[in-house]
Design an enzyme around this catalytic site. Structure first.
Site, PDB file in Angstrom:
ATOM      1  N   LYS A 113     -61.130  42.759  15.406  1.00 57.02           N
ATOM      2  CA  LYS A 113     -61.054  41.202  15.049  1.00 57.02           C
ATOM      3  C   LYS A 113     -59.527  40.932  15.360  1.00 57.02           C
ATOM      4  O   LYS A 113     -59.236  39.912  16.066  1.00 57.02           O
ATOM      5  CB  LYS A 113     -61.172  41.001  13.558  1.00 57.02           C
ATOM      6  N   GLN A 157     -62.580  41.004   3.735  1.00 59.27           N
ATOM      7  CA  GLN A 157     -63.523  42.196   4.259  1.00 59.27           C
ATOM      8  C   GLN A 157     -64.410  42.667   3.178  1.00 59.27           C
ATOM      9  O   GLN A 157     -64.061  43.277   2.326  1.00 59.27           O
ATOM     10  CB  GLN A 157     -62.567  43.002   4.974  1.00 59.27           C
ATOM     11  N   ASP A 180     -66.168  33.027   7.532  1.00 56.70           N
ATOM     12  CA  ASP A 180     -67.195  33.888   7.640  1.00 56.70           C
ATOM     13  C   ASP A 180     -68.487  33.372   7.156  1.00 56.70           C
ATOM     14  O   ASP A 180     -69.571  33.786   7.124  1.00 56.70           O
ATOM     15  CB  ASP A 180     -66.918  34.935   6.609  1.00 56.70           C
ATOM     16  N   PRO A 306     -72.425  50.498  20.254  1.00 53.72           N
ATOM     17  CA  PRO A 306     -71.687  49.410  20.123  1.00 53.72           C
ATOM     18  C   PRO A 306     -71.816  48.478  21.400  1.00 53.72           C
ATOM     19  O   PRO A 306     -72.480  48.581  22.356  1.00 53.72           O
ATOM     20  CB  PRO A 306     -70.053  49.890  19.773  1.00 53.72           C
ATOM     21  N   GLY A 308     -73.118  44.965  21.197  1.00 50.85           N
ATOM     22  CA  GLY A 308     -74.138  44.004  21.004  1.00 50.85           C
ATOM     23  C   GLY A 308     -73.723  42.804  19.970  1.00 50.85           C
ATOM     24  O   GLY A 308     -73.049  42.203  20.250  1.00 50.85           O
ATOM     25  N   LEU A 414     -31.530 -15.036 -10.380  1.00 52.41           N
ATOM     26  CA  LEU A 414     -32.885 -14.531 -10.711  1.00 52.41           C
ATOM     27  C   LEU A 414     -33.451 -13.620  -9.543  1.00 52.41           C
ATOM     28  O   LEU A 414     -34.464 -13.194 -10.056  1.00 52.41           O
ATOM     29  CB  LEU A 414     -33.797 -15.854 -10.326  1.00 52.41           C
ATOM     30  N   GLY A 415     -33.036 -13.481  -8.559  1.00 54.96           N
ATOM     31  CA  GLY A 415     -33.508 -12.356  -7.503  1.00 54.96           C
ATOM     32  C   GLY A 415     -34.412 -13.444  -6.360  1.00 54.96           C
ATOM     33  O   GLY A 415     -35.140 -14.277  -7.033  1.00 54.96           O
ATOM     34  N   SER A 419     -37.929  -6.559  -3.828  1.00 57.03           N
ATOM     35  CA  SER A 419     -38.946  -5.447  -4.232  1.00 57.03           C
ATOM     36  C   SER A 419     -40.369  -5.700  -3.943  1.00 57.03           C
ATOM     37  O   SER A 419     -41.153  -5.000  -3.540  1.00 57.03           O
ATOM     38  CB  SER A 419     -38.827  -5.129  -5.600  1.00 57.03           C
TER      39      SER A 419
END
Length: 958
Positions: A113, A157, A180, A306, A308, A414-415, A419
């Protein structure tokens, strides 16, 4: 063929036996076998006869070369990795495998692997653990791998030691990383009709690929229909001789014999067993669960061992890992934020009623939608979370999103809705225009929240929610700043007390005590020694004179600039006397309190770029000067910089919240806009820009970060560019200037606007002449922004009394002054929908590559202090010049001597006028700016001149 078509198998077989031509016989029988499948139940004997004939007239089984097929698959994966890395340089597939114990077969398989992974360009991480590992330890390791965003595949594993429940461990793997394919989620969806598992198990998937290579497509189809597996019936311990496909995985060497196998069957041998073989150098050789020689004589196809199934299972693991990495990449590039629908009412209810009527999304969901991993955020209840700084490192290869700063004209008391506009733009872009968007705003102080100003979560249908949590404690950052500030204040007075009541020897024994007979300097002490010019590291080497210098800071009480803080508008704490108790032995002094957000600790927090940078800045904060006047006294001189950092270590993480429409907001830090720089944190902006950013080759899909600068271009924006951008290295793509008809009429000579009193009728009816005169203020602010090489879009925050003619006049004047566009908005009434046109204007100007943007600072920080102050006064305010008081001149001399001349300037002035005088409206001319004092925020990294009386703790209103 005719006989078979007429269901006359015996006749067909007799004909075939008469025909001795091998090729023709094989071809016809192969066709016959496909037909015989249908009739096998009622013609079993004849079917076997046909199969036996086929076997007699063919060679041994064809080898299914898994090694060659796997190699072909690996080459494709390798090419894909290469191509994706070219397109996305940060793309790096990574597989992590946990190995418990040291089984011989596992070791061999893991080597395969690892080699295969590295060949194709997949990073391979092997986590080896002793077989004595506990279940909890193994679970902790798996969780760490799950939460690591750089890992795309996790595999444990098998088999595991007997004391560990394998299923329990496999179920702990994140299904999205279960390459897996053994997690219950993936197996369950595999078994479900029309299910869609994230991963197929590697071995069956590899077997399907091998079967596909035989070219018998009908078998492949049958297997697909049977859940990617084939149940082999057994009789008396042996598989039925009727089996067309035999898949063996029992872990017993050469257990299955040839005469057990149906002639012409396909044999897939999954087993991997080591048996003794003295002819081999290693003394062993690998065989499968099937006796190959006898099976090959009966089968039509067979996999070797091996070479396969083994190589195919590895190839499928790599393929799954690659698919996982691509899925993560896609999710990274295609982040989708689910939005919340607004139920708008007319008339618009109160802010608190709107905020409490909307149910927020769980903040965990929003964090996941942004692509944050579970390890990158910390939940504070259901609707708030802190985001860790590690996000910046993980996403460092990602190109930043577009950066937009929102500022304003000179406001009324007062703004004018800066925001609200910041949040309205974020809602428009994120909920209506299909763009990732992030608003970055300051955390409000509780002082003004309980005062006349109220909260700062926005308003109407453009708000941060939950509004009550936003405006009150949030996650405790301001409390952390308060604790750190007051610890330092306590340390200053305690140090003076102890120095006045102890000898040098007593101080030295307490500051650097012997432990087990050994004295050691702390790192912060070595720093102080170097500052004193003492290059010694062993406490025992100091002379009596050096000990005296080391232990005595000799603070001059008259020079102490550090005050205690509280997050309440308590006007009676502005001037107090401390030390009146007899235990303080007459050491009284006059001092005072500031509001918590005015603490230098808050400015430091807002301007820090990392935890290490925070520690460094806190340590170098100057609190006083020694009596000789040659040494500035710092927090590190008091030995307390580390303690301050510990108190603020969580406060440095930005707070994640959401707007009314479910788009993300960072709420972080709240430095006073008058005496500090008045911007949210550098870190919030940096993280947000990465979270809405894209990989290098995905230009055009970037999201937007909308950050707010306190007050107008003369204060918040000027400090944003000359202080915040100078430290962060970030440059905005666009400046949005918020204006209102109301404020511009005031600048044109309209009646005074006072909080708590009704607006004069002048502001509620059309008056184009007054408005046009007042537009000079807007023009000046546009000019201010353009001095930095910035593109400007004007947002006209529309009120119900504004007329179309008034809006068109503002737009005309703004564009003539150099703005790219000027757009009326109704986001207070409609939420994001009311800022769609403004959002489109921002998208257009930030995407326009024809306009060259050459960002520039207003001044060079290396210029003399007085010259920098003068540049700001003339360029930003329109002043004729500046006039320094005697006190300010002495401060310039002191800071020059102490080496602070290269710090940027943070002007402390009123926000109600371009000048220092709040009564002067429009664009004042012919004035000189008085500088009554200059103070140093060395930790934050700026000097702040005071241009008038500036209360640092407000009072409560009537």
């Amino acid at each position: 063929a005719k006989a078979l078509a007429g269901k006359k198998l015996s006749k067909a077989i007799k004909y075939l036996e008469d025909v001795r031509e091998h090729k023709q016989a094989v071809a016809l029988v192969a066709f016959g076998v496909t037909q015989a499948n249908y009739y096998r139940c009622c013609h079993r004997d004849q079917y076997r006869l046909a199969a036996k004939f086929l076997h007699r007239h063919k060679s041994t089984a064809k080898i299914i070369d898994g090694k060659a097929i796997a190699k072909s698959i690996r080459e494709k994966i390798s090419d894909e990795v290469y191509q994706l890395k070219r397109k996305y340089p940060s793309f790096k597939p990574r597989l992590a495998i946990v190995q418990v114990g040291n089984r011989e077969d596992s070791v061999a398989y893991l080597k395969q692997k690892e080699q295969a992974a590295r060949e194709v360009g997949i990073d391979f991480i092997l986590q080896k653990r002793d077989e004595s590992i506990t279940v909890n330890e193994l679970l902790r390791l798996v969780r760490e791998l799950n939460q690591d965003p750089s890992i795309h595949g996790v595999l444990v594993q098998l088999p595991l030691p007997k004391h560990i429940d394998e299923r329990y461990i496999i179920e702990s793997i994140d299904p999205k990383k279960d390459v897996d394919g053994l997690h219950a989620y993936n197996i369950g969806r595999l078994a479900k009709k029309r299910g869609d598992p994230i991963f197929l198990p590697c071995t069956p998937k590899g077997i399907i690929e091998l079967l596909d290579q035989t070219g018998i497509s009908h078998i492949y189809t049958i297997i697909e229909e049977k859940f990617y597996g084939y149940i082999v019936p057994f009789h008396d311990g042996q598989p039925s001789r009727d089996s067309e496909i035999l898949v063996v995985a029992i872990g017993k060497a050469e257990f299955i014999k040839g005469d057990w196998i149906s002639p012409g069957a396909i044999v897939i041998d999954v087993g991997t067993n080591a048996i003794k073989d003295p002819t081999k150098k290693s003394g062993t050789r690998w065989v499968g669960d099937v006796e190959f020689s006898s099976a090959a004589a009966m089968a039509s196809y067979i996999t070797p061992v091996p070479g396969g199934v083994g190589p195919m299972a590895v190839a499928m693991l790599l393929q799954n890992t690659m698919e996982s990495a691509k899925r993560f990449l896609k999710e990274n590039n295609e982040r989708k934020i689910s939005t919340l629908a607004l139920e708008r009412l007319v008339p618009v209810p109160s802010d608190i009623d709107i905020a409490t009527s909307q149910i927020p999304k769980p903040i965990k969901l929003l964090a996941e939608e942004l692509g944050l991993t579970p390890d990158e955020f910390e939940l504070y209840g259901q609707y708030k979370a802190k985001v860790k700084l590690s996000v910046i490192e993980r996403l460092k290869s990602r190109k930043n999103g577009k950066y937009v700063v929102v500022t304003g004209i000179t406001p009324t008391p007062l703004g004018e809705g800066k925001s609200i506009t910041t949040l309205g733009i974020a809602q428009a872009l994120g909920a209506h225009l299909g763009k990732l968007s992030f608003a970055c705003v300051r955390q409000p102080s509780q002082g003004p929240t309980f005062g006349i100003k109220g909260g700062a979560a926005g308003g109407g249908y453009s708000q941060v929610i939950p509004m009550d949590e936003f405006n009150l404690h949030l996650t405790g950052d301001i409390h952390a700043v308060t604790a750190a500030n007051n610890l330092l204040a306590a340390a200053i007075d305690a140090r003076m007390f102890h120095e006045n009541t102890q000898t040098d020897k007593s101080l030295f024994n307490r500051l650097c005590p012997a432990k087990n007979g050994i004295r050691v300097f702390a790192p912060v002490m070595l720093k102080r020694l170097r500052k004193l010019g003492i290059n010694k590291t062993d406490p025992n080497d100091l002379t009596s004179e050096e000990i005296g210098k080391f232990v005595r800071l000799d603070i001059d009480p008259e020079t102490i600039t550090w005050q205690r803080v509280i997050d309440t508008n308590d006007r009676f704490l502005r001037r107090i006397t401390i030390g009146q108790n007899p235990t303080e032995k007459g050491q009284t002094r006059s001092t005072g309190f500031d509001i918590s957000v005015a603490s230098e600790c808050m400015a430091v927090l807002a301007l820090s770029t990392s935890l290490e940078d925070l520690r460094e800045r806190l340590g170098r904060m100057v609190v006083a000067t020694n009596k000789i006047g040659d040494f500035p006294i710092t927090a590190d001189d008091l030995g307390i910089g580390g303690a301050l950092t510990v108190l603020m270590k969580d406060a440095i993480k930005p707070n994640l919240m959401q707007t009314l429409e479910g788009t993300p907001v960072f709420v972080h830090t709240g430095p006073f806009a008058n005496i500090a720089h008045g911007n949210s944190s550098i870190l919030a902006d940096k993280i947000a820009l990465k979270l809405v950013g894209v990989e290098c080759n995905s230009e055009g899909n970037e999201g937007y970060v909308i950050t707010e600068a306190g007050f107008g271009t003369d204060i918040g924006m000027e400090k944003f560019f000359n202080i915040k951008c100078r430290l962060s290295g970030l440059v905005p793509d666009c400046v949005v200037i918020v204006s209102t008809v109301r404020a511009l009429k005031m600048h044109g000579g309209g009646p005074e606007v006072t909080p708590g009193n009704p607006l004069h009728k002048t502001y509620l009816s059309e008056n184009l002449e007054l408005l046009e005169r007042g537009c000079v203020n807007l023009v000046k602010h546009i000019q201010n922004a353009r001095k930095y090489g910035q593109t400007v879009v004007v947002a006209i925050n529309k009120f119900t009394s504004d007329t179309q003619a008034e809006l068109e006049l503002i737009r005309k004047i703004a564009i003539e002054a150099g703005a790219s566009d000027a757009v009326p908005t109704t986001h207070w009434t409609l939420g994001g929908e009311g800022a769609i046109d403004l959002g489109k204007a921002i998208i257009k100007v930030t995407a326009d590559k024809t306009k060259k943007r050459e960002f520039k600072f207003l001044y060079d920080v290396n210029k003399p202090i007085i010259e920098k102050i003068e540049i700001i006064a003339k360029e930003m305010y329109g002043a004729d010049g500046i006039e320094l008081s005697e006190k300010a001149i002495k401060k310039v001399e002191r800071y020059t001597k102490q080496g602070f001349t290269n710090l940027p300037i943070c002007m402390a002035k009123t926000h109600l006028s371009l000048s220092h005088d709040p009564r002067l409206k429009g664009v004042p001319t012919g004035f000189t700016v008085p500088v009554r004092d200059i103070r140093a925020s060395v930790g934050a990294g700026f000097l702040y001149p005071l241009l008038g009386e500036m209360p640092t703790i407000p009072g409560l209103p009537t």
